[in-house]
Design a protein around this motif. Structure first.
Motif, PDB file in Angstrom:
ATOM      1  N   PRO A  42      33.530  36.112  45.933  1.00  0.00           N
ATOM      2  CA  PRO A  42      32.909  35.843  44.629  1.00  0.00           C
ATOM      3  C   PRO A  42      32.128  37.050  44.095  1.00  0.00           C
ATOM      4  CG  PRO A  42      32.488  34.033  46.148  1.00  0.00           C
ATOM      5  CD  PRO A  42      33.112  35.130  46.947  1.00  0.00           C
ATOM      6  N   HIS A  43      31.465  37.786  44.989  1.00  0.00           N
ATOM      7  CA  HIS A  43      30.715  38.978  44.570  1.00  0.00           C
ATOM      8  C   HIS A  43      31.666  40.083  44.110  1.00  0.00           C
ATOM      9  CE1 HIS A  43      27.178  37.087  46.244  1.00  0.00           C
ATOM     10  NE2 HIS A  43      27.818  36.930  47.391  1.00  0.00           N
ATOM     11  N   VAL A  44      32.767  40.251  44.835  1.00  0.00           N
ATOM     12  CA  VAL A  44      33.754  41.271  44.470  1.00  0.00           C
ATOM     13  C   VAL A  44      34.336  40.954  43.097  1.00  0.00           C
ATOM     14  CG1 VAL A  44      36.044  42.213  45.036  1.00  0.00           C
ATOM     15  CG2 VAL A  44      34.326  41.932  46.840  1.00  0.00           C
ATOM     16  N   ASP A  64      33.034  39.132  40.660  1.00  0.00           N
ATOM     17  CA  ASP A  64      31.984  39.331  39.642  1.00  0.00           C
ATOM     18  C   ASP A  64      31.794  40.809  39.349  1.00  0.00           C
ATOM     19  OD1 ASP A  64      31.591  36.603  39.491  1.00  0.00           O
ATOM     20  OD2 ASP A  64      29.749  36.607  40.701  1.00  0.00           O
ATOM     21  N   TRP A  65      31.773  41.605  40.414  1.00  0.00           N
ATOM     22  CA  TRP A  65      31.568  43.048  40.233  1.00  0.00           C
ATOM     23  C   TRP A  65      32.731  43.676  39.479  1.00  0.00           C
ATOM     24  CZ3 TRP A  65      33.835  47.667  41.356  1.00  0.00           C
ATOM     25  CH2 TRP A  65      33.036  48.797  41.152  1.00  0.00           C
ATOM     26  N   LEU A  66      33.959  43.282  39.816  1.00  0.00           N
ATOM     27  CA  LEU A  66      35.135  43.813  39.111  1.00  0.00           C
ATOM     28  C   LEU A  66      35.076  43.477  37.623  1.00  0.00           C
ATOM     29  CD1 LEU A  66      37.997  43.020  41.650  1.00  0.00           C
ATOM     30  CD2 LEU A  66      37.192  45.293  40.967  1.00  0.00           C
ATOM     31  N   ALA A  67      34.688  42.252  37.296  1.00  0.00           N
ATOM     32  CA  ALA A  67      34.593  41.846  35.891  1.00  0.00           C
ATOM     33  C   ALA A  67      33.527  42.651  35.150  1.00  0.00           C
ATOM     34  CB  ALA A  67      34.298  40.352  35.796  1.00  0.00           C
ATOM     35  N   ALA A  68      32.415  42.904  35.813  1.00  0.00           N
ATOM     36  CA  ALA A  68      31.311  43.632  35.177  1.00  0.00           C
ATOM     37  C   ALA A  68      31.568  45.128  35.097  1.00  0.00           C
ATOM     38  CB  ALA A  68      30.008  43.369  35.930  1.00  0.00           C
ATOM     39  N   SER A  69      32.169  45.692  36.122  1.00  0.00           N
ATOM     40  CA  SER A  69      32.320  47.149  36.198  1.00  0.00           C
ATOM     41  C   SER A  69      33.554  47.669  35.481  1.00  0.00           C
ATOM     42  CB  SER A  69      32.392  47.600  37.657  1.00  0.00           C
ATOM     43  OG  SER A  69      33.653  47.236  38.206  1.00  0.00           O
ATOM     44  N   GLN A  70      34.604  46.845  35.438  1.00  0.00           N
ATOM     45  CA  GLN A  70      35.889  47.272  34.872  1.00  0.00           C
ATOM     46  C   GLN A  70      36.431  48.515  35.568  1.00  0.00           C
ATOM     47  OE1 GLN A  70      37.681  45.456  32.352  1.00  0.00           O
ATOM     48  NE2 GLN A  70      36.205  44.032  33.214  1.00  0.00           N
ATOM     49  N   ALA A  71      36.196  48.636  36.876  1.00  0.00           N
ATOM     50  CA  ALA A  71      36.708  49.768  37.655  1.00  0.00           C
ATOM     51  C   ALA A  71      38.236  49.743  37.634  1.00  0.00           C
ATOM     52  CB  ALA A  71      36.201  49.685  39.092  1.00  0.00           C
ATOM     53  N   ASP A  72      38.836  50.926  37.659  1.00  0.00           N
ATOM     54  CA  ASP A  72      40.297  51.030  37.720  1.00  0.00           C
ATOM     55  C   ASP A  72      40.795  50.815  39.140  1.00  0.00           C
ATOM     56  OD1 ASP A  72      40.864  51.860  34.935  1.00  0.00           O
ATOM     57  OD2 ASP A  72      39.614  53.558  35.505  1.00  0.00           O
ATOM     58  N   VAL A  73      39.981  51.246  40.111  1.00  0.00           N
ATOM     59  CA  VAL A  73      40.358  51.162  41.523  1.00  0.00           C
ATOM     60  C   VAL A  73      39.129  50.742  42.321  1.00  0.00           C
ATOM     61  CG1 VAL A  73      41.207  52.441  43.531  1.00  0.00           C
ATOM     62  CG2 VAL A  73      42.025  53.051  41.242  1.00  0.00           C
ATOM     63  N   LEU A  74      39.323  49.807  43.232  1.00  0.00           N
ATOM     64  CA  LEU A  74      38.265  49.442  44.174  1.00  0.00           C
ATOM     65  C   LEU A  74      38.865  49.491  45.573  1.00  0.00           C
ATOM     66  CD1 LEU A  74      35.446  48.483  44.940  1.00  0.00           C
ATOM     67  CD2 LEU A  74      36.232  46.127  44.571  1.00  0.00           C
ATOM     68  N   CYS A  75      38.308  50.357  46.419  1.00  0.00           N
ATOM     69  CA  CYS A  75      38.733  50.477  47.814  1.00  0.00           C
ATOM     70  C   CYS A  75      37.785  49.646  48.658  1.00  0.00           C
ATOM     71  CB  CYS A  75      38.688  51.936  48.254  1.00  0.00           C
ATOM     72  SG  CYS A  75      39.726  53.018  47.257  1.00  0.00           S
ATOM     73  N   LEU A  76      38.325  48.764  49.474  1.00  0.00           N
ATOM     74  CA  LEU A  76      37.513  47.878  50.304  1.00  0.00           C
ATOM     75  C   LEU A  76      37.695  48.215  51.777  1.00  0.00           C
ATOM     76  CD1 LEU A  76      38.356  44.479  48.559  1.00  0.00           C
ATOM     77  CD2 LEU A  76      36.324  45.902  48.208  1.00  0.00           C
ATOM     78  N   GLN A  77      36.602  48.206  52.498  1.00  0.00           N
ATOM     79  CA  GLN A  77      36.639  48.391  53.942  1.00  0.00           C
ATOM     80  C   GLN A  77      36.060  47.155  54.615  1.00  0.00           C
ATOM     81  OE1 GLN A  77      34.379  50.883  52.262  1.00  0.00           O
ATOM     82  NE2 GLN A  77      36.320  51.592  51.464  1.00  0.00           N
ATOM     83  N   ILE A 118      42.667  37.822  43.289  1.00  0.00           N
ATOM     84  CA  ILE A 118      42.630  39.227  42.865  1.00  0.00           C
ATOM     85  C   ILE A 118      43.536  39.418  41.656  1.00  0.00           C
ATOM     86  CG2 ILE A 118      43.180  41.594  43.561  1.00  0.00           C
ATOM     87  CD1 ILE A 118      40.701  40.417  45.019  1.00  0.00           C
ATOM     88  N   ASN A 119      44.750  38.857  41.708  1.00  0.00           N
ATOM     89  CA  ASN A 119      45.691  38.956  40.578  1.00  0.00           C
ATOM     90  C   ASN A 119      45.129  38.281  39.333  1.00  0.00           C
ATOM     91  OD1 ASN A 119      48.696  38.579  42.618  1.00  0.00           O
ATOM     92  ND2 ASN A 119      47.522  40.393  42.171  1.00  0.00           N
ATOM     93  N   GLU A 120      44.506  37.129  39.507  1.00  0.00           N
ATOM     94  CA  GLU A 120      43.913  36.404  38.378  1.00  0.00           C
ATOM     95  C   GLU A 120      42.817  37.227  37.700  1.00  0.00           C
ATOM     96  OE1 GLU A 120      41.394  32.355  37.882  1.00  0.00           O
ATOM     97  OE2 GLU A 120      43.274  32.174  39.001  1.00  0.00           O
ATOM     98  N   ALA A 121      42.150  38.080  38.467  1.00  0.00           N
ATOM     99  CA  ALA A 121      41.099  38.937  37.921  1.00  0.00           C
ATOM    100  C   ALA A 121      41.683  40.172  37.220  1.00  0.00           C
ATOM    101  CB  ALA A 121      40.149  39.372  39.038  1.00  0.00           C
ATOM    102  N   GLY A 122      43.024  40.313  37.243  1.00  0.00           N
ATOM    103  CA  GLY A 122      43.663  41.428  36.561  1.00  0.00           C
ATOM    104  C   GLY A 122      43.949  42.630  37.439  1.00  0.00           C
ATOM    105  N   TYR A 123      43.915  42.433  38.740  1.00  0.00           N
ATOM    106  CA  TYR A 123      44.131  43.532  39.680  1.00  0.00           C
ATOM    107  C   TYR A 123      45.320  43.245  40.577  1.00  0.00           C
ATOM    108  CZ  TYR A 123      39.685  45.554  38.354  1.00  0.00           C
ATOM    109  OH  TYR A 123      38.673  46.134  37.631  1.00  0.00           O
TER     110      TYR A 123
END
Length: 182
Positions: free
Chosen positions: A16-18, A20-33, A47-52
């Motif tokens: 849920p935090h990821v 929310d952050w994607l929606a707010a930041s509009q980052a092109d790429v997010l790398c997760l570890q 993830i797909n529903e969020a546009g990624y």
């Protein structure tokens, strides 16, 4: 291109935090570890529903990595070539012709042996002729001549694990956080 990275320490818990952050930041790429998520359990639909789109390599416990992008990627590479390590800690992609390249080995063999469509690199054959060499040393010098032929002889470079370099952090928890210098 806006690129961000996040050690999520369990994607299941932080999803849920990821999102929310994607929606707010509009980052092109997010790398997760440390997704700590096996491939079959990866929340691709959310993830797909969020546009990624997502490329991932996961496992339970301490590891797992993912790259979330707004556009399709190419030249997907999981794990370290020639290194027998079952831990899912490495993933690399090419996006819009951009690939982050490892400093010590020069041109990535995955890119050198790929077609233009697979690598995402325009004029892949020209790129191969320009940067591919038989040894890692020659490849890195071809890719970054000023760094390897001018800067390195004048000093030293730390971090090449293939040459025995190791990283030791000062804190006993083996972590880093923004604003904390190890």
């Amino acid at each position: 291109m806006r690129i961000a990275t996040w050690n999520v320490n369990s994607l299941k818990v932080r999803l849920p935090h990821v999102l929310d952050w994607l929606a707010a930041s509009q980052a092109d790429v997010l790398c997760l570890q440390e997704t700590k998520t096996e491939d079959g359990q990866f929340p691709l639909a959310a993830i797909n529903e969020a546009g990624y789109q997502a490329v991932f390599s996961g496992q339970k416990t301490y590891n797992g990595v993912a790259i979330l992008t707004r556009r399709p990627v190419s030249a997907i590479h999981r794990d370290i070539p020639g290194f027998a390590d079952p831990q899912k800690r490495v993933i690399a992609v090419t996006l819009d012709g951009v690939r982050i390249q490892e400093l010590f080995t020069g041109m990535d063999p995955v890119i050198a042996n790929a077609t233009e469509a697979e690598s995402g690199i325009y004029e892949a054959e020209v790129t191969r002729r320009r940067y591919w060499r038989d040894t890692a040393r020659a490849r890195r010098e071809a890719l970054m001549p000023f760094f390897w032929k001018t800067l390195v002889p004048a000093g030293f470079v730390l971090g090449n694990q293939a040459m025995g370099c190791a990283v030791t952090v000062r804190n006993s928890q083996w972590f880093s956080s923004p604003g904390y210098s190890e």
